[in-house]
Design an enzyme around this catalytic site. Structure first.
Site, PDB file in Angstrom:
ATOM      1  N   LYS A 215       0.869  -1.148  -0.042  1.00 59.83           N
ATOM      2  CA  LYS A 215      -0.020   0.083   0.018  1.00 59.83           C
ATOM      3  C   LYS A 215       0.835   1.241   0.030  1.00 59.83           C
ATOM      4  O   LYS A 215       2.065   1.174   0.411  1.00 59.83           O
ATOM      5  CB  LYS A 215      -1.099  -0.142   1.008  1.00 59.83           C
ATOM      6  N   ARG A 251      -3.397 -10.582   4.240  1.00 63.87           N
ATOM      7  CA  ARG A 251      -3.767 -10.351   2.855  1.00 63.87           C
ATOM      8  C   ARG A 251      -2.638  -9.882   1.943  1.00 63.87           C
ATOM      9  O   ARG A 251      -2.346  -8.368   2.065  1.00 63.87           O
ATOM     10  CB  ARG A 251      -4.976  -9.627   2.708  1.00 63.87           C
TER      11      ARG A 251
HETATM   12  N1  HH2 Z   1      -7.283  -4.028   0.426  1.00 63.10           N
HETATM   13  C1  HH2 Z   1      -7.564  -3.943  -0.772  1.00 63.10           C
HETATM   14  C2  HH2 Z   1      -8.849  -4.748  -1.344  1.00 63.10           C
HETATM   15  N2  HH2 Z   1      -9.506  -5.494  -0.606  1.00 63.10           N
HETATM   16  N3  HH2 Z   1      -9.803  -6.472   1.629  1.00 63.10           N
HETATM   17  C3  HH2 Z   1      -9.640  -6.537   2.929  1.00 63.10           C
HETATM   18  N4  HH2 Z   1     -10.127  -7.294   3.633  1.00 63.10           N
HETATM   19  N5  HH2 Z   1      -8.428  -5.682   3.298  1.00 63.10           N
HETATM   20  C4  HH2 Z   1      -7.782  -4.700   2.727  1.00 63.10           C
HETATM   21  O1  HH2 Z   1      -6.982  -3.965   3.448  1.00 63.10           O
HETATM   22  C5  HH2 Z   1      -8.050  -4.797   1.420  1.00 63.10           C
HETATM   23  C6  HH2 Z   1      -9.154  -5.564   0.790  1.00 63.10           C
HETATM   24  C7  HH2 Z   1      -6.836  -3.181  -1.881  1.00 63.10           C
HETATM   25  O2  HH2 Z   1      -5.619  -4.051  -2.350  1.00 63.10           O
HETATM   26  P1  HH2 Z   1      -5.548  -4.691  -3.632  1.00 63.10           P
HETATM   27  O3  HH2 Z   1      -6.680  -5.713  -3.822  1.00 63.10           O
HETATM   28  O4  HH2 Z   1      -4.260  -4.774  -3.861  1.00 63.10           O
HETATM   29  O5  HH2 Z   1      -5.857  -3.483  -4.788  1.00 63.10           O
HETATM   30  P2  HH2 Z   1      -7.032  -3.230  -5.795  1.00 63.10           P
HETATM   31  O6  HH2 Z   1      -8.423  -2.839  -4.504  1.00 63.10           O
HETATM   32  O7  HH2 Z   1      -6.671  -1.970  -6.282  1.00 63.10           O
HETATM   33  O8  HH2 Z   1      -7.549  -4.102  -6.352  1.00 63.10           O
END
Ligand code: HH2
Length: 278
Positions: A215, A251
């Site tokens: 992040k 995660r």
């Molecule tokens: N962060 C993201 C997406 N889903 N779910 C949970 N439970 N906790 C988190 O911190 C979280 C999440 C964002 O990260 P990422 O999936 O890498 O990116 P994007 O939302 O752009 O797909």
């Protein structure tokens, strides 16, 4: 399904597969179903307890994806991975319902059951686990000057209310985990305060899941005020600090590296407990 803490003993790693063209950290990498499926299988081989499949980016500024498009992205992946330990990252009840039909074990709803009025019922009528995450605002606008009087107590109060809501709608408490929502309507300082005071969330008696991987706060802590993402090493640093404060589920994008680091941290913690008990 066993209680969530037995299914995901501390520490457990959740691999991230974003079947999206625009996710902040792996944008486009897993947009093709074939690549997404291969990534998920690799993460499971590397020691992930579960792989989180998502068809809609929630990064700051991301635009919403319609139901048909989200289904078009995730269904082929879920179908190919049926029987493998899968979590579905969605706030749409219909996407969750279809994923559960393919055997998904966990519903990861970043809106904490506020995004779709049917979501609570879909989860309650399954055996699945549920992750309730804190999000201030909505992804498109959430990073516009987020402000809290006291971020730790406000996030805790929100999650306590969503936990009660989920249980009141029939989701078994033993299947629920809580997530402070790193980067979702939060500054670097808010994220650090939340990791530092994870004890406040753990006081609700539910396992905590955290998603600090790559992040932007991590890149900003390393000195780039415009960073869009963080490094793998910085992600592991955050994960280890969170592990030391009691987090159960991590995660992450870089599964192997996190599994290795957390395995050692957990062994040291066990040795420490054994020495204290001796
Ligand atoms: N962060 C993201 C997406 N889903 N779910 C949970 N439970 N906790 C988190 O911190 C979280 C999440 C964002 O990260 P990422 O999936 O890498 O990116 P994007 O939302 O752009 O797909």
């Amino acid at each position: 399904m066993r209680p969530i803490e037995l299914r995901f003993p501390r520490p457990s790693v959740m691999g991230i597969v974003n079947v999206t063209p625009d996710s902040f950290s792996d944008g486009g990498l897993n947009f093709e179903a074939e690549t997404a499926i291969a990534s998920a299988r690799r993460m499971l081989e590397e020691g992930a307890a579960i792989v989180d499949i998502g068809g809609e980016s929630t990064r700051p500024g991301a635009s919403a994806v319609g139901l048909e498009e989200e289904l078009r992205r995730v269904i082929p992946v879920l179908e190919a991975l049926a029987g493998a330990p899968i979590s579905i990252d969605t706030s749409k009840a219909e996407v969750a319902r279809r994923a559960l039909e393919f055997g998904a074990e966990l519903v990861n709803d970043v809106t904490a059951l506020r995004g779709d009025p049917l979501m609570a019922e879909v989860v309650a009528s399954s055996n699945a686990c549920l992750c309730l995450m804190h999000l201030r605002g909505e992804p498109r606008t959430m990073q516009a000057a987020p402000h809290y009087q006291d971020v730790v107590s406000e996030v805790a109060a929100f999650l306590e209310e969503r936990l009660a809501f989920a249980v009141a709608h029939g989701v078994r408490e033993e299947r629920i985990c809580l997530d402070p929502g790193i980067g979702f309507g939060k500054t670097v300082e808010h994220n650090l305060a939340l990791v530092n005071r994870l004890d406040v969330l753990l006081a609700f008696g539910r396992p905590v899941l955290i998603g600090f991987s790559r992040k932007r706060s991590l890149g900003r802590l390393l000195g780039d005020p415009e960073a869009r993402r963080g490094t793998t090493a910085a992600s592991i640093g955050a994960a280890l600090a969170a592990f030391g404060r009691g987090v159960s589920i991590f995660r992450v994008h870089d599964v192997r590296e996190h599994v290795e680091a957390l395995t050692v941290a957990a062994a040291i913690e066990r040795a420490s407990a054994a020495a204290d008990g001796a």
